[in-house]
Enzyme design. Structure first.
Site, PDB file in Angstrom:
ATOM      1  N   MET A   1      -8.241   8.736   8.924  1.00 18.13           N
ATOM      2  CA  MET A   1      -8.639   9.229   7.597  1.00 18.13           C
ATOM      3  C   MET A   1      -9.647  10.370   7.715  1.00 18.13           C
ATOM      4  SD  MET A   1      -9.076   5.442   5.905  1.00 18.13           S
ATOM      5  CE  MET A   1      -9.918   4.789   7.354  1.00 18.13           C
TER       6      MET A   1
ATOM      7  N   LYS B   1      -3.539   3.498  -2.403  1.00 17.34           N
ATOM      8  CA  LYS B   1      -4.753   4.306  -2.510  1.00 17.34           C
ATOM      9  C   LYS B   1      -4.494   5.660  -1.866  1.00 17.34           C
ATOM     10  CE  LYS B   1      -7.618   0.180  -1.838  1.00 17.34           C
ATOM     11  NZ  LYS B   1      -6.516  -0.714  -1.422  1.00 17.34           N
TER      12      LYS B   1
ATOM     13  N   ASP C   1       0.823  -1.206   0.000  1.00 18.28           N
ATOM     14  CA  ASP C   1       0.000   0.000   0.000  1.00 18.28           C
ATOM     15  C   ASP C   1       0.859   1.259   0.000  1.00 18.28           C
ATOM     16  OD1 ASP C   1      -2.395  -1.283  -0.085  1.00 18.28           O
ATOM     17  OD2 ASP C   1      -2.872  -1.053   2.035  1.00 18.28           O
TER      18      ASP C   1
END
Length: 327
Positions: free
Chosen positions: A169, A56, A34
């Site tokens: 996030m 991502k 990632d």
């Protein structure tokens, strides 16, 4: 048949990798990693292992989740040892449940290797204890959005009462988080911290109150990934953490060498608080890292270059000249 390992890489500091994660990385035939994985950890892989980026960011997915699951199954069916390397801990907002489901359906052998999650790493490196006998009897890990990007309407205020709330996030939803807390009766003077790039030498933090945090973040250069901490524990921490007091904290070095990576050299810098990236130069370099380095240096800036051997400078300049010619 091969086997899949769903591995937590820890957060930022390369020494936060667990021993088991290190072992399976060294055995891997293919690693799907990632964006939030410190790419220095990929130097632990054997030289013939495939390294596949499936990162991502908020506005870009290199590889969709369904595609990742299919790739894990396909590679394991080819009798490979496959590592799915995730930042932090795979079981905490790491979509590990979706990948386990796909592997179960395919009747594929797998293991999950936990890692140090961002809440633990970022708070500790920022000098904030998530629990405190006088101020916080519980910790809640939350995210401000669900799968389709829809905002959650949970009672955020309950996360903070007598405890600490950790929002993952949450940068894009900071306004929503603050609004929900205030609407739930939390004081506008409740302490809050936003920590960016926790446990890296580039770590930054803003500590403020609910009333002022949005304006202070808007006028700063904080960026994703960031963790938001809300609770009295934020005010109980020192102005400067043990991490920011290290002699090289905030320094950013590009280490250039003609030799393969030596993690004793890497940790000599990161252990003193520096943020580093390593580049091997010359024909004998591990060419898998050419693409990784290009992508990483497009995102991160390392103003100080250190050549670990005298010959490394000439090789670096030669490679840079070739690249500019071909460009």
């Amino acid at each position: 048949m091969g086997k899949v390992y769903l591995v937590g890489a820890g957060s930022g500091d390369p020494e936060l990798l667990t021993l088991k994660a290190l072992r399976v990385l060294q055995q891997a035939d293919i690693v799907l990693y990632d964006r939030l994985v410190n790419p220095l950890l990929l130097y632990h892989t054997k030289r013939d292992a495939k390294l596949v980026f499936c990162g991502k960011s908020p506005d870009c997915h290199a590889m969709r989740q369904e595609m990742i699951g299919k790739r894990l199954v396909r590679e394991a069916e080819g009798n490979h040892v496959v590592v799915r390397l995730k930042g932090g801990d795979p079981g905490i907002f790491g979509r590990v449940a979706e990948e386990m489901t796909q592997l179960e359906k395919a009747e594929m052998a797998y293991e999950v290797v936990p890692g140090i999650t961002a809440a633990s790493a970022a708070s500790t490196y920022a000098g904030i204890s998530l629990t405190d006998r006088e101020a916080s009897s519980h910790v809640t890990l939350s995210t401000a959005h669900r799968k389709a990007g829809t905002l959650m309407e949970d009672d955020f205020a309950s996360f903070v009462k007598h405890g600490t709330a950790c929002f993952y996030m949450g940068m894009e939803n900071l306004s929503h988080i603050v609004h929900q807390l205030l609407a739930g009766g939390i004081s506008s003077e409740m302490p809050i911290a936003v920590i960016s790039w926790g446990s890296y030498g580039r770590q930054k933090m803003i500590k403020s109150s609910l009333a002022r945090i949005e304006a202070e973040v808007a006028s700063s250069d904080l960026s994703n990934p960031a963790l938001i901490l809300v609770g009295e524990v934020v005010d109980r921490s020192s102005a400067a953490s043990w991490f920011t007091k290290l002699p090289l904290f905030g320094k950013r070095y590009l280490l250039i060498s003609k030799n393969p990576v030596d993690f004793e050299v890497i940790t000599r810098f990161t252990g003193q608080g520096a943020d580093v990236w390593f580049v091997q130069v010359g024909e004998n370099r591990d060419k898998r890292f050419d693409e990784i380095t290009n992508r990483y240096l497009n995102e991160q800036n390392y103003p100080e270059i250190l050549f670990l051997e005298p010959e490394a400078k000439a090789l670096w300049e030669f490679q840079s000249e070739l690249k500019s010619i071909h460009a």
